[in-house]
Design a protein around this motif. Structure first.
Motif: not given
Length: 635
Positions: A391-408
């Motif tokens: 199924d579809y799921c869209d979340v933003v992870h803010h607790g991991y190293a990323s190139g911007g404001g989080g990993i979408r």
């Protein structure tokens, strides 16, 4: 005034008239067959074309003028139905499930190519449903009920996958769109149904998958974006007890991650050199190495620190998130729980979230430790795409190293209607990231280089339900019509033209004496008998018929048609007419009509007849049309 039917035969006054051609064409069976033709065309073709029309790129892409974006499709969890999917089902059900799921996958993927023509297609794992169970030469299935399936069965499943997807990759051609280097289809990312999970992965099964689909761990630079695919299934064995016992499982992916950052840099340099029209790699200096230093030595590369392209992670298993993390409004199973009036959306919504749980050969999300390790070693991850959940799921992870404001992270829906979702689909991705010679974005916003769209496919179960309802309506109308005909409330349309009450050819009485006693049965104004010399009054037993109307037939009628003596007349010759009655006497015709009426079905027989005939006609016509539509899809 004499009336004539469609065949030019005179009809006496009061005779029932044959229904017109339009009335015959609009019979109940024909109308129902036409309705089925329209419904089958809609269900097998029209609904697919309509969904693809709603997914057109120009309906949702929002780029500046003059952009030539790279268009990419992400396909997850086709999971070809096999004996592992529904074990123990009776004979007809499993073959039907195979046929209809394969046909659905073939139709959607073929129309994806012809209607949308993506430049690149990525598969996100679970290509098969029981791929991990089919033994190799060095392995066997951990489940006893599947040990009789070997490597030959896996090869047949592989050919089946190729027939559905690879064979239709070029349905609309293979030429690149303007501004694009070419087209690619990449299916090397495995799922837990392909390999197993963690300790359940067998090296022989993984090697077989990699041999036919490519390396599971890879980096691709596409449209100035870096796609990093990782075998998170094998890597998960590192996070379980006694990882030293399973080092042969997780070590290849761990080594890949250890060098992923530098590998990305080299590929970015290579791509930028290609943009400038240079050779992909610079020339290397010729140096001599001692034999004991040859193995660990590395090829030299440019040391210039260039800007990185946005990194996109591809993993079959979704990244770790806190239990109850909402998946957003596009999740099919459970939409978000409405918050209290005046309150923001819920931060925890268990029914709308991916369950953080595990079981035999699966785990819904990666562990937190492995997720952190992946994010840190790859670096600069801005987007992630996963499968497995169907199924579809869209979340933003803010607790991991990323190139911007989080990993979408977007978890892509299954593309198969047999995986628990009524509306399967794919995720379409539009990439546009123009850069300078050093890799710096020209548009000034490196975070806005990608747009996504959930492309939904038809509800196949809903289509089957509509077919069932239409069949119920068809049967009800036919039963109602048959009941009304049996009760005498409705007269069915005539299947053949009504016979004239009078014979077509002229007739006489059997002898002269009977002719004088009985009146002539021919009508004086019958156009067939109006001007023939064979019917003149100079022959005994025939009455003269003055021509009153113009003859309908220009050729004379044959004299003495079918004349022969009866057995009673062979011994004694009697005066008789030279012509015999054609069609029998009036009394004989009445008897024949009575016999025909007695042969006609009545009661239950009449009801069954008027059910079987129109229903059979509808089934045959609809079946032929359905077979034609199916054949067109295979052609």
């Amino acid at each position: 005034m004499t009336e004539y039917d469609d065949y030019g035969i005179p009809q006496p006054a009061g005779a029932p008239r044959r229904p017109g051609r339009i009335a015959r064409m609009c019979s109940v069976a024909n109308v129902l067959a036409a309705l089925w033709w329209a419904a089958l065309y809609w269900g097998e073709r029209g609904v697919f074309d309509a969904h693809m029309h709603h997914c057109r790129w120009d309906r949702w892409e929002r780029w500046e003028g003059g952009a030539t974006p790279h268009r990419l499709a992400l396909v997850a969890d086709p999971q070809l139905v096999d004996p592992h999917t529904y074990p123990g089902r009776p004979w007809p059900l499993n073959p039907l499930a195979y046929q209809y799921t394969d046909r659905y996958l073939r139709r959607t993927f073929a129309r994806l190519q012809t209607a949308l023509y993506p430049d690149t297609v990525f598969f996100l794992g679970d290509l098969f449903d029981g791929g991990r169970e089919w033994a190799t030469r060095t392995t066997r299935s951990p489940d006893a009920q599947f040990r009789r399936y070997g490597n030959d069965f896996w090869l047949r499943e592989y050919r089946r996958f190729c027939d559905i997807f690879f064979a239709h990759w070029g349905d609309a051609g293979l030429h690149p769109r303007p501004g694009q280097p070419g087209r690619r289809i990449i299916s090397s990312l495995p799922g837990n149904h392909d390999l197993g999970f963690a300790r359940g992965v067998q090296v022989g099964v993984r090697n077989r998958f990699n041999a036919y689909f490519g390396d599971s761990n890879r980096i691709d630079v596409i449209a100035n974006h870096t796609f990093v695919s990782i075998d998170s299934l094998s890597l998960s064995a590192k996070g379980q007890d006694a990882p030293e016992q399973t080092e042969d499982l997780w070590r290849p992916t761990a080594d890949f991650l250890a060098h992923a950052s530098s590998h990305k840099q080299r590929l970015v340099q290579r791509q930028l050199r290609i943009h400038r029209g240079l050779r992909p790699y610079p020339a290397f200096a010729h140096d001599a190495f001692a034999l004991d230093h040859l193995a660990p030595s590395e090829l030299p590369h440019a040391q210039d620190r260039l800007a990185e392209f946005p990194t996109i992670l591809l993993s079959h298993i979704p990244l770790f998130r806190a239990p109850g993390t909402p998946c957003g409004p596009l999740r099919e199973h459970w939409p978000p729980t409405p918050p209290p009036p005046g309150q923001p959306p819920l931060q925890r919504d268990d029914r709308n979230a991916i369950s953080v749980s595990a079981g035999y050969q699966y785990q819904n999300v990666l562990t937190k430790e492995i997720t952190v390790d992946i994010a840190n070693k790859i670096g600069d991850i801005r987007y992630a795409f996963s499968g497995d959940d169907h199924d579809y799921c869209d979340v933003v992870h803010h607790g991991y190293a990323s190139g911007g404001g989080g990993i979408r992270e977007i978890t892509v829906k299954s593309t198969s209607w047999a995986m628990g979702v009524r509306h399967p689909g794919v995720v379409l991705v539009s990439l546009w990231n123009p850069v300078d010679t050093h890799g710096n974005p020209l548009r000034g916003n490196g975070n806005a280089t990608m747009q996504t769209h959930l492309c939904l496919f038809p509800d196949q179960i809903g289509t089957f339900i509509k077919y069932a309802l239409l069949f119920g309506l068809t049967l009800a109308l036919i039963l109602l019509r048959a009941a009304l005909i049996t009760a005498g409330l409705v007269t069915p349309l005539a299947a053949a033209p009504a016979r004239a009450a009078s014979p077509i050819l002229p007739y006489t009485t059997h002898d002269v004496h009977k002719s004088k006693q009985e009146p002539s049965l021919t009508h004086p104004t019958d156009p067939i008998h109006s001007s023939h010399s064979t019917c003149s009054s100079d022959r005994p037993g025939l009455s003269a018929r003055p021509p009153q109307t113009r003859a309908k037939y220009s050729l004379p009628l044959v004299q003495h048609p079918g004349y022969h003596e009866s057995r009673d007349d062979r011994g004694e010759k009697k005066a008789r007419s030279p012509m015999r009655v054609y069609g029998g006497s009036s009394r004989a015709r009445e008897k024949e009509k009575e016999k025909q009426k007695q042969k006609e079905p009545r009661g239950v027989g009449l009801f069954v007849y008027h059910v079987q005939w129109p229903l059979g006609k509808v089934v045959v016509l609809a079946g032929m049309w359905y077979a034609w539509l199916v054949w067109l899809d295979r052609a």
